[in-house]
Design a protein around this motif. Sequence first.
Motif, PDB file in Angstrom:
ATOM      1  N   VAL A 165       0.858  -1.196   0.000  1.00 59.44           N
ATOM      2  CA  VAL A 165       0.000   0.000   0.000  1.00 59.44           C
ATOM      3  C   VAL A 165       0.888   1.238   0.000  1.00 59.44           C
ATOM      4  O   VAL A 165       1.843   1.320   0.769  1.00 59.44           O
ATOM      5  N   ARG A 166       0.584   2.177  -0.856  1.00 63.21           N
ATOM      6  CA  ARG A 166       1.369   3.413  -0.892  1.00 63.21           C
ATOM      7  C   ARG A 166       1.253   4.142   0.435  1.00 63.21           C
ATOM      8  O   ARG A 166       0.161   4.223   1.015  1.00 63.21           O
ATOM      9  N   SER A 167       2.364   4.686   0.915  1.00 62.80           N
ATOM     10  CA  SER A 167       2.358   5.358   2.216  1.00 62.80           C
ATOM     11  C   SER A 167       1.373   6.511   2.255  1.00 62.80           C
ATOM     12  O   SER A 167       0.727   6.763   3.274  1.00 62.80           O
ATOM     13  N   GLN A 168       1.211   7.217   1.123  1.00 57.64           N
ATOM     14  CA  GLN A 168       0.294   8.359   1.100  1.00 57.64           C
ATOM     15  C   GLN A 168      -1.175   7.937   1.149  1.00 57.64           C
ATOM     16  O   GLN A 168      -2.062   8.773   1.373  1.00 57.64           O
ATOM     17  N   ASP A 169      -1.430   6.635   0.962  1.00 59.93           N
ATOM     18  CA  ASP A 169      -2.807   6.140   1.019  1.00 59.93           C
ATOM     19  C   ASP A 169      -3.180   5.620   2.413  1.00 59.93           C
ATOM     20  O   ASP A 169      -4.330   5.213   2.641  1.00 59.93           O
ATOM     21  N   LEU A 170      -2.230   5.614   3.329  1.00 52.07           N
ATOM     22  CA  LEU A 170      -2.499   5.155   4.696  1.00 52.07           C
ATOM     23  C   LEU A 170      -2.867   6.344   5.586  1.00 52.07           C
ATOM     24  O   LEU A 170      -2.381   7.454   5.394  1.00 52.07           O
ATOM     25  N   GLU A 171      -3.711   6.076   6.554  1.00 51.79           N
ATOM     26  CA  GLU A 171      -4.196   7.151   7.442  1.00 51.79           C
ATOM     27  C   GLU A 171      -3.050   7.740   8.269  1.00 51.79           C
ATOM     28  O   GLU A 171      -2.273   6.993   8.866  1.00 51.79           O
ATOM     29  N   PRO A 172      -2.927   9.075   8.317  1.00 49.06           N
ATOM     30  CA  PRO A 172      -1.896   9.691   9.163  1.00 49.06           C
ATOM     31  C   PRO A 172      -2.129   9.347  10.637  1.00 49.06           C
ATOM     32  O   PRO A 172      -3.270   9.219  11.090  1.00 49.06           O
ATOM     33  N   THR A 173      -1.053   9.177  11.375  1.00 52.16           N
ATOM     34  CA  THR A 173      -1.145   8.888  12.809  1.00 52.16           C
ATOM     35  C   THR A 173      -0.269   9.872  13.577  1.00 52.16           C
ATOM     36  O   THR A 173       0.663  10.463  13.026  1.00 52.16           O
ATOM     37  N   TYR A 174      -0.570  10.024  14.866  1.00 50.42           N
ATOM     38  CA  TYR A 174       0.056  11.085  15.655  1.00 50.42           C
ATOM     39  C   TYR A 174       0.504  10.560  17.012  1.00 50.42           C
ATOM     40  O   TYR A 174      -0.020   9.569  17.519  1.00 50.42           O
ATOM     41  N   GLN A 175       1.464  11.261  17.608  1.00 53.90           N
ATOM     42  CA  GLN A 175       1.944  10.912  18.939  1.00 53.90           C
ATOM     43  C   GLN A 175       1.895  12.132  19.853  1.00 53.90           C
ATOM     44  O   GLN A 175       1.936  13.277  19.385  1.00 53.90           O
ATOM     45  N   ASP A 176       1.810  11.871  21.132  1.00 54.18           N
ATOM     46  CA  ASP A 176       1.843  12.929  22.136  1.00 54.18           C
ATOM     47  C   ASP A 176       3.201  13.631  22.066  1.00 54.18           C
ATOM     48  O   ASP A 176       4.246  12.982  22.098  1.00 54.18           O
ATOM     49  N   ALA A 177       3.199  14.954  21.968  1.00 49.73           N
ATOM     50  CA  ALA A 177       4.453  15.712  21.884  1.00 49.73           C
ATOM     51  C   ALA A 177       5.161  15.819  23.226  1.00 49.73           C
ATOM     52  O   ALA A 177       6.312  16.255  23.290  1.00 49.73           O
ATOM     53  N   GLY A 178       4.493  15.436  24.304  1.00 50.54           N
ATOM     54  CA  GLY A 178       5.131  15.413  25.613  1.00 50.54           C
ATOM     55  C   GLY A 178       5.460  16.777  26.183  1.00 50.54           C
ATOM     56  O   GLY A 178       6.503  16.952  26.826  1.00 50.54           O
ATOM     57  N   GLN A 179       4.585  17.757  25.968  1.00 50.32           N
ATOM     58  CA  GLN A 179       4.831  19.110  26.464  1.00 50.32           C
ATOM     59  C   GLN A 179       3.828  19.555  27.516  1.00 50.32           C
ATOM     60  O   GLN A 179       4.221  19.967  28.600  1.00 50.32           O
ATOM     61  N   PHE A 180       2.535  19.496  27.191  1.00 44.59           N
ATOM     62  CA  PHE A 180       1.538  19.985  28.146  1.00 44.59           C
ATOM     63  C   PHE A 180       0.163  19.400  27.865  1.00 44.59           C
ATOM     64  O   PHE A 180      -0.103  18.853  26.790  1.00 44.59           O
ATOM     65  N   TYR A 181      -0.720  19.549  28.868  1.00 41.42           N
ATOM     66  CA  TYR A 181      -2.137  19.209  28.749  1.00 41.42           C
ATOM     67  C   TYR A 181      -2.925  20.360  29.344  1.00 41.42           C
ATOM     68  O   TYR A 181      -2.729  20.706  30.515  1.00 41.42           O
ATOM     69  N   PHE A 182      -3.795  20.970  28.562  1.00 45.41           N
ATOM     70  CA  PHE A 182      -4.667  22.027  29.079  1.00 45.41           C
ATOM     71  C   PHE A 182      -6.022  21.390  29.316  1.00 45.41           C
ATOM     72  O   PHE A 182      -6.611  20.806  28.398  1.00 45.41           O
ATOM     73  N   MET A 183      -6.552  21.496  30.544  1.00 46.72           N
ATOM     74  CA  MET A 183      -7.703  20.698  30.926  1.00 46.72           C
ATOM     75  C   MET A 183      -8.747  21.459  31.718  1.00 46.72           C
ATOM     76  O   MET A 183      -8.456  22.483  32.350  1.00 46.72           O
TER      77      MET A 183
END
Length: 233
Positions: A165-183
């Motif tokens: 499968v072409r990489s551009q056809d796969l769903e983008p995924t994300y990771q926690d940047a490890g900086q802050f949480y506003f709650m």
Amino acid sequence: MEKKVCIITARGGSKRIPRKNIREFCGKPILAYSIGVALDSKIFDEVMVSTDDLEIAEVAKKYGASVPFMRSAKASDDITPTAPVLVEVIEEYKKLGKNFDYLCCIYPTAPLLQKERLIEAFTILKRDNLDCVFPVLRFGFPIQRAFRMDANSHVSMIHPENLIVRSQDLEPTYQDAGQFYFMNAETLLLKKSLVTDRTAGLLLTEMEAQDIDNMEDWRLAEFKYNYRNQNLS
């Protein structure tokens, strides 16, 4: 009027990088950057550091944060996640007669964090009536094409159906940047969790964040920090 507290979580123990939270980073303790960006944002009624360490407490006060109480031993071990630490802080404030509508947990090793991102996150949190907003980074390569490697260094695809499968056809995924949480503070007390089904991610660029777990990470963070400052001057 709504009240907002910034909680910087900086316990004393750190095995991979000793005294990590107050180690010198580009001229001053790394903790000082988190305190400074919180103060510079001018959106908090109080900027405090939650710590179990007296030296860290003194550094925190030197750079303008408050340390109204020390963190309990129960919330200071290697396995306690962030949420219980924040709950403890909010509950301790309640004992002092202080109540907050919103809290922002900033990690002490976030020297690349910019005040504009804090302001943006709070704007999104209120505008969309969310429980939490935190910064994320996009994975540079699709995790759907990830490999596993055994003890003999033999590799196999975790999801072999994605091999062609072409990489551009796969769903983008994300990771926690490890900086802050506003709650939302009351939601945290109720759900005892940072991430709920009413959480949004704030997308950062690779130059805006660096997870710091070892000295190689530390040097990369210093490079990014110096690179950014050189380009701003």
